[in-house]
Design a protein around this motif. Structure first.
Motif, PDB file in Angstrom:
ATOM      1  N   SER A 398      59.219  34.697  55.317  1.00 59.84           N
ATOM      2  CA  SER A 398      58.880  35.738  56.548  1.00 59.84           C
ATOM      3  C   SER A 398      57.714  36.905  56.174  1.00 59.84           C
ATOM      4  N   VAL A 399      58.105  37.167  54.794  1.00 54.20           N
ATOM      5  CA  VAL A 399      57.284  38.309  54.236  1.00 54.20           C
ATOM      6  C   VAL A 399      55.858  37.762  54.123  1.00 54.20           C
ATOM      7  N   ILE A 400      55.866  36.645  53.540  1.00 57.45           N
ATOM      8  CA  ILE A 400      54.357  36.071  53.386  1.00 57.45           C
ATOM      9  C   ILE A 400      53.444  36.073  55.018  1.00 57.45           C
ATOM     10  N   GLY A 401      54.435  35.491  55.717  1.00 61.57           N
ATOM     11  CA  GLY A 401      53.876  35.424  57.198  1.00 61.57           C
ATOM     12  C   GLY A 401      53.193  36.758  57.564  1.00 61.57           C
ATOM     13  N   ARG A 402      53.850  37.721  57.449  1.00 61.43           N
ATOM     14  CA  ARG A 402      53.655  39.160  58.039  1.00 61.43           C
ATOM     15  C   ARG A 402      52.240  39.611  57.208  1.00 61.43           C
ATOM     16  N   ILE A 403      52.476  39.488  55.883  1.00 65.49           N
ATOM     17  CA  ILE A 403      51.322  40.124  54.822  1.00 65.49           C
ATOM     18  C   ILE A 403      50.142  39.265  55.205  1.00 65.49           C
ATOM     19  N   LEU A 404      50.144  37.951  55.622  1.00 63.91           N
ATOM     20  CA  LEU A 404      48.839  37.142  55.911  1.00 63.91           C
ATOM     21  C   LEU A 404      48.280  37.600  57.292  1.00 63.91           C
ATOM     22  N   ASN A 405      49.454  38.128  58.339  1.00 58.91           N
ATOM     23  CA  ASN A 405      48.793  38.452  59.358  1.00 58.91           C
ATOM     24  C   ASN A 405      48.180  39.869  59.414  1.00 58.91           C
ATOM     25  N   THR A 406      48.697  40.874  58.654  1.00 60.87           N
ATOM     26  CA  THR A 406      48.128  42.059  58.567  1.00 60.87           C
ATOM     27  C   THR A 406      46.983  42.230  57.842  1.00 60.87           C
ATOM     28  N   ASN A 407      46.653  41.197  56.774  1.00 56.81           N
ATOM     29  CA  ASN A 407      45.572  41.169  55.934  1.00 56.81           C
ATOM     30  C   ASN A 407      44.564  40.064  56.149  1.00 56.81           C
ATOM     31  N   LYS A 408      44.117  40.077  57.067  1.00 51.34           N
ATOM     32  CA  LYS A 408      43.302  38.765  57.659  1.00 51.34           C
ATOM     33  C   LYS A 408      41.822  39.079  56.753  1.00 51.34           C
ATOM     34  N   GLY A 409      41.512  40.199  56.770  1.00 48.40           N
ATOM     35  CA  GLY A 409      40.198  40.314  55.969  1.00 48.40           C
ATOM     36  C   GLY A 409      40.484  39.804  54.553  1.00 48.40           C
ATOM     37  N   VAL A 410      41.156  40.074  53.969  1.00 46.22           N
ATOM     38  CA  VAL A 410      41.617  39.687  52.407  1.00 46.22           C
ATOM     39  C   VAL A 410      41.480  38.133  52.492  1.00 46.22           C
ATOM     40  N   VAL A 411      42.269  37.599  53.304  1.00 43.95           N
ATOM     41  CA  VAL A 411      42.526  36.171  53.400  1.00 43.95           C
ATOM     42  C   VAL A 411      41.140  35.612  53.820  1.00 43.95           C
ATOM     43  N   GLU A 412      40.238  36.122  54.418  1.00 43.70           N
ATOM     44  CA  GLU A 412      38.808  35.830  54.801  1.00 43.70           C
ATOM     45  C   GLU A 412      38.125  35.505  53.278  1.00 43.70           C
ATOM     46  N   GLN A 413      38.409  36.777  52.544  1.00 47.24           N
ATOM     47  CA  GLN A 413      37.495  36.920  51.192  1.00 47.24           C
ATOM     48  C   GLN A 413      38.211  35.624  50.269  1.00 47.24           C
ATOM     49  N   TYR A 414      39.355  35.585  50.431  1.00 46.27           N
ATOM     50  CA  TYR A 414      39.967  34.365  49.465  1.00 46.27           C
ATOM     51  C   TYR A 414      39.255  32.955  49.948  1.00 46.27           C
ATOM     52  N   LYS A 415      39.302  32.847  51.225  1.00 44.23           N
ATOM     53  CA  LYS A 415      38.593  31.382  51.624  1.00 44.23           C
ATOM     54  C   LYS A 415      37.191  31.385  51.163  1.00 44.23           C
ATOM     55  N   SER A 416      36.387  32.599  51.288  1.00 51.81           N
ATOM     56  CA  SER A 416      35.077  32.615  51.052  1.00 51.81           C
ATOM     57  C   SER A 416      34.596  32.368  49.491  1.00 51.81           C
ATOM     58  N   GLY A 417      35.840  32.233  48.800  1.00 57.91           N
ATOM     59  CA  GLY A 417      35.473  32.121  47.510  1.00 57.91           C
ATOM     60  C   GLY A 417      35.944  33.104  46.377  1.00 57.91           C
ATOM     61  N   LYS A 418      36.305  34.556  46.929  1.00 55.80           N
ATOM     62  CA  LYS A 418      36.911  35.426  46.026  1.00 55.80           C
ATOM     63  C   LYS A 418      38.314  35.037  45.745  1.00 55.80           C
ATOM     64  N   THR A 419      38.598  34.455  44.734  1.00 54.19           N
ATOM     65  CA  THR A 419      39.933  33.750  44.615  1.00 54.19           C
ATOM     66  C   THR A 419      40.794  34.713  43.955  1.00 54.19           C
ATOM     67  N   VAL A 422      43.638  36.852  46.121  1.00 52.00           N
ATOM     68  CA  VAL A 422      44.978  36.437  46.209  1.00 52.00           C
ATOM     69  C   VAL A 422      45.960  37.365  45.384  1.00 52.00           C
ATOM     70  N   MET A 423      45.615  38.015  44.291  1.00 50.15           N
ATOM     71  CA  MET A 423      46.302  38.835  43.625  1.00 50.15           C
ATOM     72  C   MET A 423      46.673  40.095  44.242  1.00 50.15           C
ATOM     73  N   PHE A 424      45.843  40.628  45.079  1.00 48.71           N
ATOM     74  CA  PHE A 424      46.125  41.743  45.897  1.00 48.71           C
ATOM     75  C   PHE A 424      47.149  41.229  46.867  1.00 48.71           C
ATOM     76  N   LEU A 425      47.152  40.253  47.350  1.00 51.23           N
ATOM     77  CA  LEU A 425      48.028  39.530  48.294  1.00 51.23           C
ATOM     78  C   LEU A 425      49.523  39.439  47.739  1.00 51.23           C
ATOM     79  N   VAL A 426      49.565  39.243  46.520  1.00 43.30           N
ATOM     80  CA  VAL A 426      50.718  38.638  45.506  1.00 43.30           C
ATOM     81  C   VAL A 426      51.175  39.839  45.331  1.00 43.30           C
ATOM     82  N   GLY A 427      50.660  41.161  45.172  1.00 43.06           N
ATOM     83  CA  GLY A 427      51.154  42.578  44.898  1.00 43.06           C
ATOM     84  C   GLY A 427      51.979  42.828  46.124  1.00 43.06           C
ATOM     85  N   LEU A 428      51.220  42.906  47.125  1.00 40.79           N
ATOM     86  CA  LEU A 428      51.936  43.305  48.472  1.00 40.79           C
ATOM     87  C   LEU A 428      53.404  42.478  48.647  1.00 40.79           C
TER      88      LEU A 428
END
Ligand code: ZN
Ligand code: MN
Length: 454
Positions: A398-419, A422-428
């Motif tokens: 549930s935490v991951i679900g929430r974090i991914l929803n509220t940080n879509k920009g970061v998710v996009e960055q990750y998908k565009s190759g800025k691997t 993901v560490m920013f998300l891990v921290g959250l």
């Protein structure tokens, strides 16, 4: 190069005994006022009688044993005469033909493999006073006068300044392990004097088939006096090699002389030449009876495990060579590390045991935990870090679900190759999990979830 350097070393080490070599004065008093710690003996007043310091004798034997020397059962002190303002008696009590320790060696790892460098002799003497130049005047401070001083002389076994540096670092480490001197170069309690000459290289092929002791040395020798850092020793040698090479190329023989080292100019300069060479007129010190050591006394002086032995042990339990070297440089760290490994082994299971030494080594080397912690505290913290945390997987989902929803920009960055994003998300996520998650599991889960979302 046409020439092969031939280098030997003389090293002086001040012992950290409570009192002087031949008197009761306190020594190594760095804060003291000039001439505060002096007495008739170390001032060389008429009629004063020297009495050898038992601890200093014990410690030089310890050094001799650590350097693989033969300890002479019969030894004596001699007077070495020369006239200089820092030497109140007009002679230094030293040892001439019966030094306490002889014929040793140090084995060291160098870039081109293991090498053995021989120790010619190790003897005991007294340090001199100190001259302080103030304007036109020269002042004398005798506080240092009479400090027990060990002189270590090597054979001329070195042919590169790099090997000399490695050797000196190893010697320094050994002396510190023995706990007999601070060997603090800034305070002058370890001082080094390389002697350098060059042999014509065409002889090298012949030389290699000879044993070191059979090689004839060049017919001159240049000594550089009183250097107080490993780097300066290396620089002085390198400078001398070039200087002497230029002279030899011109068909000249370098003068046999004593030179000083100018740290700022990074060059050596002439001090005194052979013509003024001293005749020390050695004779046995009449005020001190000859020394005689029994086998049982020599045997009773114990040498602790030395840095190379510690390093070897560390490698045997699975530590990387580089790390084993670092951990074995200071006896406090080496012993602390060993104790931690012992303590932590008692509470780990078989699988965990396999990697624990390197894990603990990393904690120490990366300064994640320090030896200022009590050993029990260290073990507890290391253990916590070592054992992966139980992860509350329902909560994590549930935490991951929430974090991914509220940080879509970061998710996009990750998908565009800025691997790294993901560490920013891990921290959250870790923050929200309040410790109830293993970071490795979190990273895996995050990556998995991102890859299935569009
Ligand atoms: Zn004294
Ligand atoms: Mn000396």
């Amino acid at each position: 190069m046409k020439y092969l350097p031939v280098i030997g070393l003389e090293i002086h080490v001040e012992l950290k005994t409570q009192s002087g070599m031949f008197c009761h004065c306190k020594i190594n008093q760095w804060q003291a006022k000039p001439n505060e710690h002096v007495c008739p003996i170390c001032l060389g007043l008429p009629g004063a009688l020297p009495v050898p310091n038992k601890k200093a004798i014990e410690w030089i034997i310890k050094i001799g044993k650590a350097l693989n020397c033969h300890i002479n059962k019969n030894s004596k002190f001699d007077r070495k005469h020369y006239s200089y303002p820092d030497l109140p008696k007009g002679y230094q009590i030293s040892q001439y033909d019966e030094p306490i320790a002889v014929n040793g060696f140090i084995l060291i790892k160098t870039k081109s493999g293991d090498k053995k460098f021989r120790i010619h002799r190790v003897h005991l003497e007294e340090d001199t006073g100190k001259l302080i130049h103030v304007g036109e005047d020269t002042l004398v401070d005798f506080n240092r006068s009479g400090t027990p001083l060990v002189e270590i002389v090597t054979e001329a076994d070195f042919d590169s300044s790099e090997d000399v540096k490695v050797f000196l670092e190893e010697l320094h480490t050994i002396i510190r392990y023995l706990d007999v001197s601070d060997a603090d170069m800034d305070k002058g309690s370890m001082r080094m004097e390389p002697n350098i000459s060059l042999r014509v290289q065409s002889l090298k092929s012949k030389v290699e088939s000879l044993k070191k002791e059979e090689i004839e040395l060049p017919n001159y020798k240049v000594e550089v006096k009183n250097i107080n850092s490993f780097r300066f020793v290396k620089q002085a040698i390198d400078y001398e090699i070039v200087r002497q090479q230029e002279l030899l190329d011109r068909g000249e023989t370098p003068k046999q002389e004593t030179r000083g080292f100018d740290e700022k100019k990074v060059e050596t300069y002439s001090q005194r030449s052979k013509e003024e060479a001293h005749d020390y007129r050695y004779f046995p010190e009449p005020d001190i009876p000859p020394l005689e050591f029994s086998d049982s006394y020599i045997a009773s002086i114990v040498v602790p495990e030395l840095p190379t032995q510690k390093m070897k042990k560390f490698i045997e339990i699975g530590i990387k060579e580089q790390d084993a070297f670092i951990l074995s440089r200071e006896i406090e760290i080496a012993v602390y590390f060993e104790d931690i490994i012992k303590k932590i082994s008692a509470i780990l299971n078989k699988d965990q045991l396999l990697n624990s030494p390197q894990f603990v080594a990393n904690l120490l080397i990366n300064k994640k935990l320090s030896i200022s912690l009590s050993k029990d505290e260290f073990v507890k913290k290391a253990h916590d870090l070592m054992i992966p945390k139980e992860t509350d997987s329902l909560l994590l989902e549930s935490v991951i679900g929430r974090i991914l929803n509220t940080n879509k920009g970061v998710v996009e960055q990750y998908k565009s190759g800025k691997t790294n994003a993901v560490m920013f998300l891990v921290g959250l996520v870790m923050k929200e999990m309040k410790g109830k998650a293993d970071a490795k599991v979190v990273i895996e889960e995050l990556k998995k979830r991102i890859s299935v979302t569009n």
